[in-house]
Design an enzyme around this catalytic site. Structure first.
Site, short mmCIF file in Angstrom:
data_model
loop_
_atom_site.label_atom_id
_atom_site.label_comp_id
_atom_site.label_asym_id
_atom_site.label_seq_id
_atom_site.Cartn_x
_atom_site.Cartn_y
_atom_site.Cartn_z
N GLU A 13 0.82 -1.21 0.00
CA GLU A 13 0.00 0.00 0.00
C GLU A 13 0.85 1.26 0.00
OE1 GLU A 13 -0.70 2.26 2.75
OE2 GLU A 13 0.87 1.35 3.96
N GLN A 103 0.20 3.06 18.36
CA GLN A 103 0.40 1.71 17.85
C GLN A 103 1.85 1.44 17.47
OE1 GLN A 103 -2.64 1.37 14.73
NE2 GLN A 103 -3.95 0.25 16.15
N LEU A 287 -8.84 -4.63 12.00
CA LEU A 287 -8.23 -5.33 13.13
C LEU A 287 -7.32 -6.45 12.65
CD1 LEU A 287 -8.22 -5.31 16.24
CD2 LEU A 287 -9.88 -7.17 16.14
N ALA A 288 -7.64 -7.06 11.52
CA ALA A 288 -6.85 -8.18 11.03
C ALA A 288 -5.39 -7.79 10.87
CB ALA A 288 -7.42 -8.70 9.71
N ASP A 289 -5.11 -6.68 10.20
CA ASP A 289 -3.70 -6.32 10.02
C ASP A 289 -3.08 -5.77 11.30
OD1 ASP A 289 -3.39 -3.24 9.84
OD2 ASP A 289 -5.03 -3.58 8.46
N GLN A 290 -3.92 -5.24 12.23
CA GLN A 290 -3.40 -4.76 13.50
C GLN A 290 -3.02 -5.91 14.43
OE1 GLN A 290 -6.45 -2.13 14.96
NE2 GLN A 290 -6.26 -0.75 13.23
N HIS A 312 -3.50 -3.47 2.98
CA HIS A 312 -2.82 -3.22 4.24
C HIS A 312 -2.38 -4.54 4.88
CE1 HIS A 312 -2.94 1.05 5.44
NE2 HIS A 312 -3.93 1.14 4.57
#
Length: 344
Positions: A13, A103, A287-290, A312
């Site tokens: 990205e 983060q 949330l998946a990539d976090q 992402h």
């Protein structure tokens, strides 16, 4: 001298995520990193104010040597020492996202011995970044399930464009990360929300809530949406919807803007929820990539079902593989729901 890991800032990205994840992983592994082509394809390429603050925050907690830390820079070298717990205040100085700075440093401080306290000033509810309530209701809650506890507090909200908000984080340190098996979300158990305004009539929040409840009628269980007037340096509105299932969870937010009707704000959040419910995802696409990075640090295998395979997510996996000896297998096409398998 340890050879730095070289990261192409245009990969995937091609935005600030590549920078922030590279900084976090450099802090966690102790490996220096050299980035080039930072945000090169963006309308305003190079480091922005919030990206510089992420670099400065990462450098402060680990006494890092940094080259190229200036607004507009497309090249950066970051050479950290061991992250140290402590009390830190980071002021972005604009409406740059406080959540994205948080983060960047959260995991290194959560794993460090000793407690830390953070104050981060800037934007807490701004476009194209996770707002405070998403972080507090959803991201923090899920990280606690992984063995990474911390507390968040909103001192005051900061909306675009002036910012002026502040969040605080209390991080006990010494976290022990555990893996996660989250391939099915199960039955919907709870649907709650918040409709809030800052420096605007509460009637706007009431309109947002009414529109959302009208469209959510028929879901079981029925939604409960609270009203709130937030302390803030400038006007703003938001609507948050949080869905908890037997195993999974998801959160969706929408922000107001000048000339944007309250009903449209509500519709944006509700539309996102309905899109999620139409998939088999156990967590939402953000949330998946976090979760990918902390799960890559867990001692055992993990898996999760995301409502959408995003660029992402694919980019995050590519950056992690450059630093860690971990297998990340993402099943599913870009734009479709998919399953992520992580094996250290």
């Amino acid at each position: 001298m340890v050879e730095p890991i070289r990261i192409d800032g245009t990969m995937g990205e091609g935005g600030g995520q590549v920078l922030r994840s590279s900084l976090t992983l450099s802090l966690l592994t102790g490996r220096p990193v050299q980035l080039h082509g930072i945000r090169a394809r963006r309308e305003r390429p190079g480091l922005g104010f919030q990206h510089c603050m992420a670099v400065q925050a990462a450098a402060r907690i680990a006494r890092a040597r940094v080259e190229g830390d200036r607004v507009g820079s497309r090249e950066l070298r970051f050479d950290p020492c061991t992250p140290m717990a402590g009390d830190y205040h980071f002021d972005i100085g604009t409406a740059g996202s406080t959540g994205l700075v948080l983060q960047t440093v959260l995991l290194p401080l959560a794993l460090a011995p000793g407690a830390s306290r953070l104050r981060i000033s800037g934007g807490t509810h701004v476009p194209l970044s996770p707002c405070f309530h998403y972080l507090d209701w959803h991201w923090r809650d899920m990280l606690a399930r992984l063995g990474i506890p911390f507390d968040l507090h909103l001192t005051r909200a900061g909306f675009y464009p002036p910012g002026g908000g502040e969040l605080q984080a209390a991080i006990p340190g010494g976290a022990r990360i555990q893996g996660l098996d989250l391939q099915r979300r199960g039955r919907l158990l709870e649907l709650r929300g918040l409709s809030a305004v800052a420096s605007l009539p509460l009637e706007i929040a009431e309109r947002q809530r009414s529109q959302a409840l009208r469209r959510l009628r028929g879901l079981d269980p029925q939604a409960g949406i609270e009203l709130e007037s937030l302390p803030a340096a400038s006007p703003g509105t938001l609507l948050v919807l949080f869905a908890r299932f037997e195993q999974g969870q998801a959160c969706f937010t929408a922000l107001g803007a000048r000339g944007k009707r309250a009903e449209r704000v509500a519709d944006e959040a509700v539309d996102e929820l309905f899109r999620f419910l139409a998939t088999e995802g156990a967590v939402d696409r953000w949330l998946a990539d976090q979760l990918l990075l902390p799960l890559a640090l867990a001692p055992g295998a993990s898996s999760l079902r995301t409502s959408e395979v995003t660029l992402h997510l694919l980019t995050q996996a590519e950056v992690i593989r450059a630093f860690l000896p971990v297998s990340i297998d993402i099943e599913g096409r870009l734009g479709d729901s998919g399953t992520v398998h992580i094996q250290p």
